[in-house]
Design a protein around this motif. Sequence first.
Motif, PDB file in Angstrom:
ATOM      1  N   LEU A   7      -2.556  54.760  39.283  1.00  0.00           N
ATOM      2  CA  LEU A   7      -3.507  54.661  37.913  1.00  0.00           C
ATOM      3  C   LEU A   7      -4.595  53.605  39.083  1.00  0.00           C
ATOM      4  CD1 LEU A   7      -2.057  52.910  35.028  1.00  0.00           C
ATOM      5  CD2 LEU A   7      -2.852  54.852  34.803  1.00  0.00           C
ATOM      6  N   ASP A   8      -6.085  54.047  39.381  1.00  0.00           N
ATOM      7  CA  ASP A   8      -7.629  52.843  39.382  1.00  0.00           C
ATOM      8  C   ASP A   8      -7.708  52.530  38.224  1.00  0.00           C
ATOM      9  OD1 ASP A   8      -9.028  52.735  41.276  1.00  0.00           O
ATOM     10  OD2 ASP A   8     -10.428  54.061  40.561  1.00  0.00           O
ATOM     11  N   VAL A   9      -7.123  51.722  38.259  1.00  0.00           N
ATOM     12  CA  VAL A   9      -7.802  50.603  37.089  1.00  0.00           C
ATOM     13  C   VAL A   9      -9.154  50.256  36.683  1.00  0.00           C
ATOM     14  CG1 VAL A   9      -7.086  49.057  35.054  1.00  0.00           C
ATOM     15  CG2 VAL A   9      -5.604  50.052  36.631  1.00  0.00           C
ATOM     16  N   HIS A  10     -10.087  50.581  36.083  1.00  0.00           N
ATOM     17  CA  HIS A  10     -11.511  49.930  36.062  1.00  0.00           C
ATOM     18  C   HIS A  10     -11.194  49.022  34.591  1.00  0.00           C
ATOM     19  CE1 HIS A  10     -12.803  51.007  39.073  1.00  0.00           C
ATOM     20  NE2 HIS A  10     -12.274  52.409  39.315  1.00  0.00           N
ATOM     21  N   SER A  14      -9.641  53.887  33.180  1.00  0.00           N
ATOM     22  CA  SER A  14      -8.879  53.367  33.799  1.00  0.00           C
ATOM     23  C   SER A  14      -8.430  55.830  34.890  1.00  0.00           C
ATOM     24  CB  SER A  14      -7.343  53.549  33.691  1.00  0.00           C
ATOM     25  OG  SER A  14      -7.369  51.695  33.746  1.00  0.00           O
ATOM     26  N   LYS A  30      -8.658  60.484  32.659  1.00  0.00           N
ATOM     27  CA  LYS A  30      -8.812  59.373  32.281  1.00  0.00           C
ATOM     28  C   LYS A  30      -8.836  58.639  31.642  1.00  0.00           C
ATOM     29  CE  LYS A  30     -13.856  58.053  34.955  1.00  0.00           C
ATOM     30  NZ  LYS A  30     -14.899  58.140  34.779  1.00  0.00           N
ATOM     31  N   SER A  33      -8.575  52.223  28.966  1.00  0.00           N
ATOM     32  CA  SER A  33      -7.854  51.308  30.024  1.00  0.00           C
ATOM     33  C   SER A  33      -7.329  49.516  29.064  1.00  0.00           C
ATOM     34  CB  SER A  33      -8.198  49.960  31.524  1.00  0.00           C
ATOM     35  OG  SER A  33      -8.470  50.578  32.199  1.00  0.00           O
ATOM     36  N   LEU A  55      -0.729  50.872  41.384  1.00  0.00           N
ATOM     37  CA  LEU A  55      -1.703  50.549  40.825  1.00  0.00           C
ATOM     38  C   LEU A  55      -1.668  48.901  41.435  1.00  0.00           C
ATOM     39  CD1 LEU A  55      -2.116  48.361  37.710  1.00  0.00           C
ATOM     40  CD2 LEU A  55      -0.622  48.974  38.142  1.00  0.00           C
ATOM     41  N   VAL A  64      -2.461  45.488  32.955  1.00  0.00           N
ATOM     42  CA  VAL A  64      -2.129  46.814  32.884  1.00  0.00           C
ATOM     43  C   VAL A  64      -0.891  47.150  33.130  1.00  0.00           C
ATOM     44  CG1 VAL A  64      -2.624  49.244  33.601  1.00  0.00           C
ATOM     45  CG2 VAL A  64      -4.142  48.047  33.347  1.00  0.00           C
ATOM     46  N   ASP A  95     -12.884  57.560  42.593  1.00  0.00           N
ATOM     47  CA  ASP A  95     -11.753  57.123  41.569  1.00  0.00           C
ATOM     48  C   ASP A  95     -10.674  57.786  41.518  1.00  0.00           C
ATOM     49  OD1 ASP A  95     -13.393  54.840  41.159  1.00  0.00           O
ATOM     50  OD2 ASP A  95     -13.970  55.159  38.822  1.00  0.00           O
TER      51      ASP A  95
END
Length: 330
Positions: A7-10, A14, A30, A33, A55, A64, A95
């Motif tokens: 997971l590339d969390v924003h 994510s 996607k 989040s 992550l 998260v 991402d």
Amino acid sequence: MQLYVGLDVHSKSSVFVIQDESGKVLGEGKAPSTPAGLRGLRDRYQLPPGTAAALESGTNAFFVADELSALELSPRVIDAAEVRARITRPLQKSDRRDAFELCDGLRRGIYRSEVWVPPPTVRRVRQLLSRRRHFVNLKTAQVNAVKRLLRETGRAPLSRRLQVASGWEKLLDALADQEALQSLVRCHQAVWVTAAEQVKHLETQLMDATAPWQPELDRLMTVPGVGRIVATTFLAVVFDARRFATAKRVASYTGLVPSTFQSGDQDRHGHITGRGSSELRSMLCEAAQHAQRISSPLNPYYARIKARRGYRMAIVAVAHRLCRMLYAML
């Protein structure tokens, strides 16, 4: 079949990548989040309980991680510096690629710097300490600003005792004949008083939040120079001392060990690494100032280091020793 999630969390959404044991990508895309978004991700791909999800450490990482744990998944928060160091194509960052690297690295077991996720009670204490430090810095900024004003007008001797409310009142009385300067000082005094009230309010909340660990705090406060705030900061950062095998590893975790470069015949040591909690390092260095007193048990050690290496090196050395002592007592 074992599955792995990266997971590339924003803050808003994510990016995720899902792989199986062989490395085949089973899903990517996607997801919001949010609790509902993460739940939808789990349900859509029917992730079984205990599925490992990697992550990066960051602002939203603990939130998260909590939500993934509530969904019966197994979150793994990886140090962002290690993730950046291990990416295969650093000049082609995206991402999706970050999520893939996290997932693939988790599947292959290459990550070593896993970030400990503290329980909510410890996180609450960390937040209170952080906010208290913010308002303490705000108070210091007001004092420094007034001192500069007084130096500019040739009244530097009047800037004493501005750490207490009575000192501000005496200063305003002394500036009765300087109405313009007095009005500027009143502005800074108003901010200082407000910040001081917030510090007291936060300290009251800290007392309540740390009540379950009062025996540990009382034990740590027996160390020379260590007060309640220093002890609370150390407990909030380390908490479970069993996470570390030795006191040396705790000192390294707080960034109070010298940096090292060794190659062949070269063996150089430089400044401290500065890794870990900067707030804990500053607190330990403040507590180390107590060693300057003749009555302190650490004064002989401080004086010996100061004579050979200077004041700054001596303070850092005492802070290092305090860190190891606190770990041993915790």
